[in-house]
Design a protein around this motif. Structure first.
Motif, mmCIF file in Angstrom:
data_model
loop_
_atom_site.group_PDB
_atom_site.id
_atom_site.type_symbol
_atom_site.label_atom_id
_atom_site.label_comp_id
_atom_site.label_asym_id
_atom_site.label_seq_id
_atom_site.Cartn_x
_atom_site.Cartn_y
_atom_site.Cartn_z
ATOM 1 N N UNK A 186 0.857 -1.200 0.000
ATOM 2 C CA UNK A 186 0.000 0.000 0.000
ATOM 3 C C UNK A 186 0.881 1.233 0.000
ATOM 4 N N UNK A 187 1.111 1.831 -1.179
ATOM 5 C CA UNK A 187 1.989 3.009 -1.210
ATOM 6 C C UNK A 187 1.231 4.301 -1.353
ATOM 7 N N UNK A 188 -0.038 4.219 -1.783
ATOM 8 C CA UNK A 188 -0.771 5.475 -1.940
ATOM 9 C C UNK A 188 -2.251 5.264 -1.729
ATOM 10 N N UNK A 189 -2.895 6.349 -1.292
ATOM 11 C CA UNK A 189 -4.335 6.308 -1.043
ATOM 12 C C UNK A 189 -5.032 6.835 -2.294
ATOM 13 N N UNK A 196 -6.701 1.284 -6.290
ATOM 14 C CA UNK A 196 -5.504 1.104 -5.448
ATOM 15 C C UNK A 196 -4.883 -0.289 -5.612
ATOM 16 N N UNK A 248 -2.906 -3.189 -7.382
ATOM 17 C CA UNK A 248 -1.955 -3.457 -8.467
ATOM 18 C C UNK A 248 -2.174 -4.841 -9.060
ATOM 19 N N UNK A 268 -8.624 -0.806 -0.672
ATOM 20 C CA UNK A 268 -7.258 -0.270 -0.621
ATOM 21 C C UNK A 268 -6.278 -1.271 -0.051
ATOM 22 N N UNK A 269 -6.798 -2.290 0.613
ATOM 23 C CA UNK A 269 -5.894 -3.189 1.329
ATOM 24 C C UNK A 269 -6.010 -4.602 0.760
#
Lengths: 117, 117
Positions: A1-4, B51, B53, B18-19
């Protein structure tokens, strides 16, 4: 998680904070958000903190700084979704979200930003 | 991080992933989302994956299942914000997001859901 992720909704940007912030993530968010305000010509920023059980002084300062950066780019910032326990803690600890308006939820935040334009 | 926040926007619900998903988090999200569709009488669900990848078969199945649950509650699901690399991987691996529509971003997803109502 590098960015929101930052989501565009009309002339507003929406950021949902779900993870623990650390220095680098906060700096990346501020970089990304200021770039997006300029690129998307955004008039307002919504920061959703409904996933946060705790708002400490670091997060509080990060939100205030982000709002200050948005303001010099002519965008208002509204924090939405604050949990009751967070509101209690903020007041008890005397933490202030300087320069930041709050609203109960995203819908009310959008309404507030549209009135502020 | 025990749950992913669900934001209400009009008669739509927005979920930003996001996670990294794991079993329990996915189940909690499905529980929460189905409850909220009923409670808020939502007609559509937007799942933002900008978010992410990587979308592996677990995430793909989770999204398909969530969409199937929403569908029996009379709500459409649209996945938005897919990164180009994720689209390439999905096709190369032959992963299908069964029963799920996609849109480029939140704005187009909202437009799509409003046409589908």
């Amino acid at each position: 998680m590098d960015r929101i992720p930052i989501l565009k909704m009309g002339n507003l940007l929406l950021v949902t904070i779900q993870v623990d912030m650390h220095d680098r993530l906060a700096m990346t968010l501020q970089d990304d958000l200021t770039s997006r305000i300029v690129k998307d010509r955004a008039k307002g920023v919504l920061i959703d903190i409904s996933a946060l059980d705790i708002v400490d002084s670091f997060i509080g300062r990060m939100i205030s700084n982000t709002a200050a950066m948005a303001k010099v780019l002519d965008a208002h910032t509204v924090v939405v979704g604050m949990q009751p326990a967070v509101a209690i803690t903020l007041v008890e600890l005397g933490l202030k979200l300087d320069g930041v308006r709050t609203a109960l939820n995203v819908e009310r935040g959008v309404a507030l930003l549209q009135r502020m334009e």
